[in-house]
Each structure stands twice: as C-alpha cells, then as structure tokens.
Scaffold this motif. Sequence first.
Motif, PDB file in Angstrom:
ATOM      1  N   ARG A 273       0.800  -1.448   0.113  1.00  0.00           N
ATOM      2  CA  ARG A 273      -0.019  -0.006  -0.009  1.00  0.00           C
ATOM      3  C   ARG A 273       0.754   1.394   0.112  1.00  0.00           C
ATOM      4  NH1 ARG A 273      -5.690  -1.058   1.349  1.00  0.00           N
ATOM      5  NH2 ARG A 273      -5.862  -3.435   1.334  1.00  0.00           N
ATOM      6  N   ARG A 274       2.013   1.295  -0.697  1.00  0.00           N
ATOM      7  CA  ARG A 274       2.755   2.186  -0.916  1.00  0.00           C
ATOM      8  C   ARG A 274       1.939   3.240  -2.186  1.00  0.00           C
ATOM      9  NH1 ARG A 274       7.459  -1.150  -2.864  1.00  0.00           N
ATOM     10  NH2 ARG A 274       5.781  -1.913  -3.611  1.00  0.00           N
ATOM     11  N   TYR A 275       1.408   2.562  -2.994  1.00  0.00           N
ATOM     12  CA  TYR A 275       0.936   3.354  -4.027  1.00  0.00           C
ATOM     13  C   TYR A 275      -0.519   2.990  -4.147  1.00  0.00           C
ATOM     14  CZ  TYR A 275       5.827   3.530  -5.277  1.00  0.00           C
ATOM     15  OH  TYR A 275       7.366   3.679  -5.088  1.00  0.00           O
ATOM     16  N   PRO A 276      -1.277   3.611  -5.124  1.00  0.00           N
ATOM     17  CA  PRO A 276      -2.553   3.273  -5.272  1.00  0.00           C
ATOM     18  C   PRO A 276      -2.680   1.831  -6.192  1.00  0.00           C
ATOM     19  CG  PRO A 276      -2.292   5.194  -6.466  1.00  0.00           C
ATOM     20  CD  PRO A 276      -1.122   4.820  -5.591  1.00  0.00           C
ATOM     21  N   SER A 277      -3.523   0.861  -5.874  1.00  0.00           N
ATOM     22  CA  SER A 277      -3.861  -0.239  -6.707  1.00  0.00           C
ATOM     23  C   SER A 277      -4.920   0.056  -7.618  1.00  0.00           C
ATOM     24  CB  SER A 277      -4.125  -1.433  -5.759  1.00  0.00           C
ATOM     25  OG  SER A 277      -3.211  -1.802  -4.868  1.00  0.00           O
ATOM     26  N   MET A 278      -4.752  -0.993  -8.822  1.00  0.00           N
ATOM     27  CA  MET A 278      -5.740  -0.590  -9.975  1.00  0.00           C
ATOM     28  C   MET A 278      -6.414  -1.974 -10.304  1.00  0.00           C
ATOM     29  SD  MET A 278      -4.241   0.836 -13.798  1.00  0.00           S
ATOM     30  CE  MET A 278      -3.004  -0.472 -14.222  1.00  0.00           C
ATOM     31  N   PHE A 279      -7.458  -1.549 -10.490  1.00  0.00           N
ATOM     32  CA  PHE A 279      -8.596  -2.685 -11.011  1.00  0.00           C
ATOM     33  C   PHE A 279      -9.190  -2.501 -12.100  1.00  0.00           C
ATOM     34  CE2 PHE A 279      -7.925  -1.921  -6.456  1.00  0.00           C
ATOM     35  CZ  PHE A 279      -7.854  -2.987  -5.902  1.00  0.00           C
ATOM     36  N   GLU A 280      -9.431  -3.722 -12.924  1.00  0.00           N
ATOM     37  CA  GLU A 280      -9.885  -3.710 -14.215  1.00  0.00           C
ATOM     38  C   GLU A 280     -10.388  -4.918 -14.772  1.00  0.00           C
ATOM     39  OE1 GLU A 280      -6.441  -3.688 -16.989  1.00  0.00           O
ATOM     40  OE2 GLU A 280      -5.234  -4.736 -15.657  1.00  0.00           O
ATOM     41  N   PRO A 281     -11.369  -4.735 -15.722  1.00  0.00           N
ATOM     42  CA  PRO A 281     -11.827  -6.010 -16.164  1.00  0.00           C
ATOM     43  C   PRO A 281     -10.687  -6.760 -17.046  1.00  0.00           C
ATOM     44  CG  PRO A 281     -12.533  -4.076 -17.684  1.00  0.00           C
ATOM     45  CD  PRO A 281     -11.994  -3.784 -16.406  1.00  0.00           C
ATOM     46  N   ILE A 282     -10.611  -7.997 -17.041  1.00  0.00           N
ATOM     47  CA  ILE A 282      -9.330  -8.602 -17.832  1.00  0.00           C
ATOM     48  C   ILE A 282      -9.600  -8.502 -19.347  1.00  0.00           C
ATOM     49  CG2 ILE A 282      -9.396 -10.244 -15.880  1.00  0.00           C
ATOM     50  CD1 ILE A 282      -9.235 -12.465 -17.950  1.00  0.00           C
ATOM     51  N   HIS A 283     -10.538  -8.246 -19.839  1.00  0.00           N
ATOM     52  CA  HIS A 283     -10.770  -8.077 -21.380  1.00  0.00           C
ATOM     53  C   HIS A 283      -9.858  -7.042 -21.864  1.00  0.00           C
ATOM     54  CE1 HIS A 283     -13.589  -5.005 -21.324  1.00  0.00           C
ATOM     55  NE2 HIS A 283     -14.205  -5.415 -20.198  1.00  0.00           N
ATOM     56  N   GLY A 284     -10.040  -6.806 -23.398  1.00  0.00           N
ATOM     57  CA  GLY A 284      -9.031  -5.897 -23.960  1.00  0.00           C
ATOM     58  C   GLY A 284     -10.356  -4.736 -24.439  1.00  0.00           C
ATOM     59  N   SER A 285      -9.643  -4.286 -25.575  1.00  0.00           N
ATOM     60  CA  SER A 285     -10.629  -3.005 -26.064  1.00  0.00           C
ATOM     61  C   SER A 285     -11.656  -3.622 -26.915  1.00  0.00           C
ATOM     62  CB  SER A 285      -9.685  -2.480 -26.935  1.00  0.00           C
ATOM     63  OG  SER A 285      -8.427  -1.845 -26.148  1.00  0.00           O
ATOM     64  N   ALA A 286     -11.600  -4.955 -27.357  1.00  0.00           N
ATOM     65  CA  ALA A 286     -12.903  -5.755 -28.099  1.00  0.00           C
ATOM     66  C   ALA A 286     -13.138  -4.748 -29.428  1.00  0.00           C
ATOM     67  CB  ALA A 286     -14.033  -5.867 -27.304  1.00  0.00           C
ATOM     68  N   PHE A 287     -12.210  -4.457 -30.142  1.00  0.00           N
ATOM     69  CA  PHE A 287     -12.564  -3.743 -31.483  1.00  0.00           C
ATOM     70  C   PHE A 287     -13.659  -4.356 -32.234  1.00  0.00           C
ATOM     71  CE2 PHE A 287      -7.440  -4.032 -31.812  1.00  0.00           C
ATOM     72  CZ  PHE A 287      -7.628  -3.027 -30.682  1.00  0.00           C
ATOM     73  N   ASP A 288     -13.851  -5.689 -32.128  1.00  0.00           N
ATOM     74  CA  ASP A 288     -15.020  -5.909 -32.938  1.00  0.00           C
ATOM     75  C   ASP A 288     -16.550  -5.469 -32.483  1.00  0.00           C
ATOM     76  OD1 ASP A 288     -14.396  -7.490 -30.736  1.00  0.00           O
ATOM     77  OD2 ASP A 288     -15.274  -9.479 -31.603  1.00  0.00           O
ATOM     78  N   ILE A 289     -16.326  -5.044 -30.943  1.00  0.00           N
ATOM     79  CA  ILE A 289     -17.831  -4.789 -30.840  1.00  0.00           C
ATOM     80  C   ILE A 289     -17.844  -3.364 -30.320  1.00  0.00           C
ATOM     81  CG2 ILE A 289     -18.752  -7.140 -30.286  1.00  0.00           C
ATOM     82  CD1 ILE A 289     -18.078  -6.271 -27.132  1.00  0.00           C
ATOM     83  N   MET A 290     -16.773  -2.454 -30.297  1.00  0.00           N
ATOM     84  CA  MET A 290     -16.677  -1.546 -29.894  1.00  0.00           C
ATOM     85  C   MET A 290     -17.556  -0.139 -30.166  1.00  0.00           C
ATOM     86  SD  MET A 290     -12.881   0.181 -30.930  1.00  0.00           S
ATOM     87  CE  MET A 290     -12.541   0.511 -32.242  1.00  0.00           C
ATOM     88  N   GLY A 291     -18.213   0.767 -29.439  1.00  0.00           N
ATOM     89  CA  GLY A 291     -19.037   1.440 -29.927  1.00  0.00           C
ATOM     90  C   GLY A 291     -20.566   1.007 -30.174  1.00  0.00           C
ATOM     91  N   LYS A 292     -20.663  -0.271 -29.931  1.00  0.00           N
ATOM     92  CA  LYS A 292     -22.254  -0.646 -30.371  1.00  0.00           C
ATOM     93  C   LYS A 292     -23.000  -0.971 -29.148  1.00  0.00           C
ATOM     94  CE  LYS A 292     -20.427  -2.941 -34.394  1.00  0.00           C
ATOM     95  NZ  LYS A 292     -19.901  -4.095 -34.902  1.00  0.00           N
ATOM     96  N   GLY A 293     -22.665  -0.680 -28.066  1.00  0.00           N
ATOM     97  CA  GLY A 293     -23.370  -1.022 -26.687  1.00  0.00           C
ATOM     98  C   GLY A 293     -23.566  -2.402 -26.358  1.00  0.00           C
ATOM     99  N   LEU A 294     -22.774  -3.427 -26.935  1.00  0.00           N
ATOM    100  CA  LEU A 294     -22.799  -4.626 -26.585  1.00  0.00           C
ATOM    101  C   LEU A 294     -21.846  -5.109 -25.511  1.00  0.00           C
ATOM    102  CD1 LEU A 294     -22.825  -5.919 -30.302  1.00  0.00           C
ATOM    103  CD2 LEU A 294     -24.773  -5.650 -28.819  1.00  0.00           C
ATOM    104  N   ALA A 295     -20.768  -4.167 -24.982  1.00  0.00           N
ATOM    105  CA  ALA A 295     -19.965  -4.762 -23.983  1.00  0.00           C
ATOM    106  C   ALA A 295     -20.455  -4.984 -23.022  1.00  0.00           C
ATOM    107  CB  ALA A 295     -18.885  -3.632 -23.722  1.00  0.00           C
ATOM    108  N   ASN A 296     -20.126  -6.247 -22.335  1.00  0.00           N
ATOM    109  CA  ASN A 296     -20.592  -6.782 -20.996  1.00  0.00           C
ATOM    110  C   ASN A 296     -19.811  -6.146 -19.797  1.00  0.00           C
ATOM    111  OD1 ASN A 296     -21.204  -8.227 -18.771  1.00  0.00           O
ATOM    112  ND2 ASN A 296     -20.982 -10.366 -19.807  1.00  0.00           N
ATOM    113  N   PRO A 297     -20.598  -5.316 -19.245  1.00  0.00           N
ATOM    114  CA  PRO A 297     -19.851  -4.546 -18.018  1.00  0.00           C
ATOM    115  C   PRO A 297     -19.644  -5.285 -16.680  1.00  0.00           C
ATOM    116  CG  PRO A 297     -22.353  -3.973 -17.955  1.00  0.00           C
ATOM    117  CD  PRO A 297     -22.106  -5.094 -19.073  1.00  0.00           C
ATOM    118  N   VAL A 298     -20.138  -6.465 -16.642  1.00  0.00           N
ATOM    119  CA  VAL A 298     -20.069  -7.294 -15.524  1.00  0.00           C
ATOM    120  C   VAL A 298     -18.400  -7.507 -14.911  1.00  0.00           C
ATOM    121  CG1 VAL A 298     -20.368  -9.677 -14.473  1.00  0.00           C
ATOM    122  CG2 VAL A 298     -22.131  -8.534 -15.889  1.00  0.00           C
ATOM    123  N   GLY A 299     -17.480  -7.620 -15.833  1.00  0.00           N
ATOM    124  CA  GLY A 299     -15.998  -7.726 -15.347  1.00  0.00           C
ATOM    125  C   GLY A 299     -15.663  -6.518 -14.690  1.00  0.00           C
ATOM    126  N   THR A 300     -16.208  -5.322 -15.144  1.00  0.00           N
ATOM    127  CA  THR A 300     -15.906  -4.159 -14.564  1.00  0.00           C
ATOM    128  C   THR A 300     -16.501  -3.906 -13.056  1.00  0.00           C
ATOM    129  OG1 THR A 300     -15.576  -3.020 -16.629  1.00  0.00           O
ATOM    130  CG2 THR A 300     -15.992  -1.485 -14.776  1.00  0.00           C
TER     131      THR A 300
END
Length: 364
Positions: A273-300
Amino acid sequence: MSSSYSIATIPGDGIGKEVIPAGREVMEALAAASGGALHFTFEDFGWGGDWYRAHGEMMPADGLEALRGKDAILFGSAGDPHIPDHITLWGLRLKICQGFDQYANVRPTRILPGIDGPLKRCAPGQLDWVIVRENSEGEYAGVGGRVHQGHPIEAATDVSMMTRAGVERIMRFAFNLARSRPRKLLTVVTKSNAQRHAMVMWDEIALQISKEFPDVAWDKELVDACTARMVNRPASLDTIVATNLHADILSDLAAALAGSLGIAPTGNIDPERRYPSMFEPIHGSAFDIMGKGLANPVGTFWSVVMLLEHLGEAEAARQVMEAVEHVTANPSLHTRDLGGSATTEQVTRAVCEHIAGTRQRLAA
Ligand code: NAD
Ligand code: MN
C-alpha cells in the motif's frame, strides 16, 4: 461514520470507454444508497490511443504523479486498432503497474448464477479459483533487444528476468491469500522441466516460503498440465500462483471456462500500500464490438467489488456482488457474449436499480 475515497478512472480505448463509465455509475448508485456513509470523488483521465494521436504518448510523462494521491484506480483497456499493441500496453497499463510496483495481480474465477460455462460438470460453487499473477518481472521484464534489424542476420531476445526478492514476495502473497481462504490450498505453477534456471529458482523459493505456512496445503503443477487440470479436475484447484506469462494465459482460460471474457475482473495490487492499486476487467478493447453498446460490463462491476474490498469496504463490496449475481441470474439481462441481447446500458441500469433497492429493503 462516513468514508470518502478519491478514485481515478482511466477508460483507455475501445470498450473501456463504455464499461468504465458504467462502473462509475454503479459506484455512484452505491454511494447514493449508503445514505451518506460512503462517498466517492472521481477524476477521469483521457489517456490511451486518442491521447497518443494528439500528444505522441499514451499518457503524460508526469501522469503517475496525478494518480499517486488516489485511493484506487479503475482502468478500462489499452489497445487501439491503429497503434501497435506493444506501444499501447507498455505506454499506459504497464507504465502504471510497474511505476506503482503493483506486483501482485489477483484474478478470481467463479461461475456466476445463470451463466452457462463450459464446465457443466462442476456443481455451482465448486469452481472458486483465484489466480495470483507475478506482475512485475519474469517474461515481461522488458529485458532483451534486437540487433541487425532488417538484415538476414537479425536477432532478437526476450529474457525472462526473475529475482529472489520478486519471487519471494509473490510466493508470500500467494501463501497468505491461500491461508485466508476456506480450503487453504495453493498450487504453484511452474515449467522447471524445460526451463532450468529461473523456473528452478522459482520452485526452490516456493518450497522455502511454504515452510512459513505449515497450515497451507500446496502442490506443484507444470503449466501445460495445469491447463488440462483446469478443464478435467477444476474442483482440485483453489489458489494458484504463476509467473507473469503463465498466469496471463491461465487466467484467460479461467475466464472462458467461467462463461465469458466479459465477466472476469482483476486487481493489480501493491500489497504494501505504498501506491494506489489498480482494478480492471481482464478483457481488452474488443475492437469487434466497440461503440455498439454490446460490451458486457460485469467484468468491470466485479472489478469494482475487488476495489471496494481493497479499500476495506467489505459490506459495500458484498452489496455490489449481490446485485451483479442477481442480474446474471436473469438471462434477459445477458449481453451477446453470454448468448443474450441485453445492452451495456440495460445491464448497468439493472445493477444500479438493485443497489438502490437494497436501501429501500433495509429501510422497510
Ligand atoms: P479482447 O479482450 O479485446 O477481445 C477478445 C474477444 O472477446 C472479442 O471477440 C471481444 O468482442 C470479446 N470480449 C472481450 N470483452 C468483452 C466484453 N466485455 N463484452 C463482450 N465481449 C467481450 O482481446 P483482443 O481482441 O486480443 O485484444 C484487443 C485489443 O485489446 C488489443 O489491442 C490488445 O492489446 C488489447 N488488450 C488490452 C488489455 C488490457 O489493457 N488489459 C487486455 C487484453 C487485450
Ligand atoms: Mn491477458
């Protein structure tokens, strides 16, 4: 009593720009439902591919300074269709992980209610893994080089660099985590049959650290055999520790076995705890579905749960996880990756409404 936290959000690229605002909405719903007990202030950083096009770098040179005082970071994804992946990854995500020495990458896997994973033989609740990934050195140490570029004698190396201090601290972290879980069971993943220097030291240090944890049962598994064991004998695993590269691969397998890459979370943790930790979904940018409202937000959302646990807000974390499980249990709220047709927005609204309802139920 009221707790206030300052959170940095870094959506990054692709569907990161869709799921991180959704994660923030859930945290705001949680604060609203807490009746003043919980308060978040957010600062959003527009780093990533667009920043690179405008400034020639993925984040400002002094960007870490802006993050240093935060209690935690919620990160989306780095990866742009028009920029080489090694630039986006090293220029943003790894810069933060390494700059803040977030040496333990923690990745839980469970099959959530209502989700049809490939491991149907597994009774609900039987699959409960947490993969600990060494996140600061090893195969991703960046040690290596290229010579004679473009000539027939061109040569290139990527050297896996393991240090005694680095292996000891990740082993200790993994044994401690295993000890904190009901089964007190740790599997150390290795490849010391084929790689006879660093991986042999890795094994030796595992044995050495295990002596500090006589109450933790542990075993050793070669990484290739481990993939088969995850599929064939999933319930024989609980906490798993592996090198940077091995755990990177095993955790994508774990996510797929649990139903989708879209639901898996991770925390890049500085245990000291010297620095802030960082939390993220493990998936990437998912170019095939970006901008379409299809991304699953559960990982986040599950990443938000890990973030809250890290801040010591166990009750708030439980509340978000319960809302997520309530929503996954309903197939009409599944996104396309889970075989459904719900949008990011519909899933987010349902989770927020369930959180708001918790307060009404408590008040009633
Ligand atoms: P990816 O995770 O972006 O996508 C793999 C597949 O899973 C795609 O078909 C995608 O549509 C699907 N998927 C992923 N997340 C989803 C979600 N939340 N909801 C629904 N479907 C989802 O992996 P990739 O295609 O290998 O990589 C794309 C880019 O992302 C690359 O530039 C890569 O470098 C980057 N990336 C970044 C990170 C990170 O920042 N942590 C991690 C992985 C990949
Ligand atoms: Mn990965």
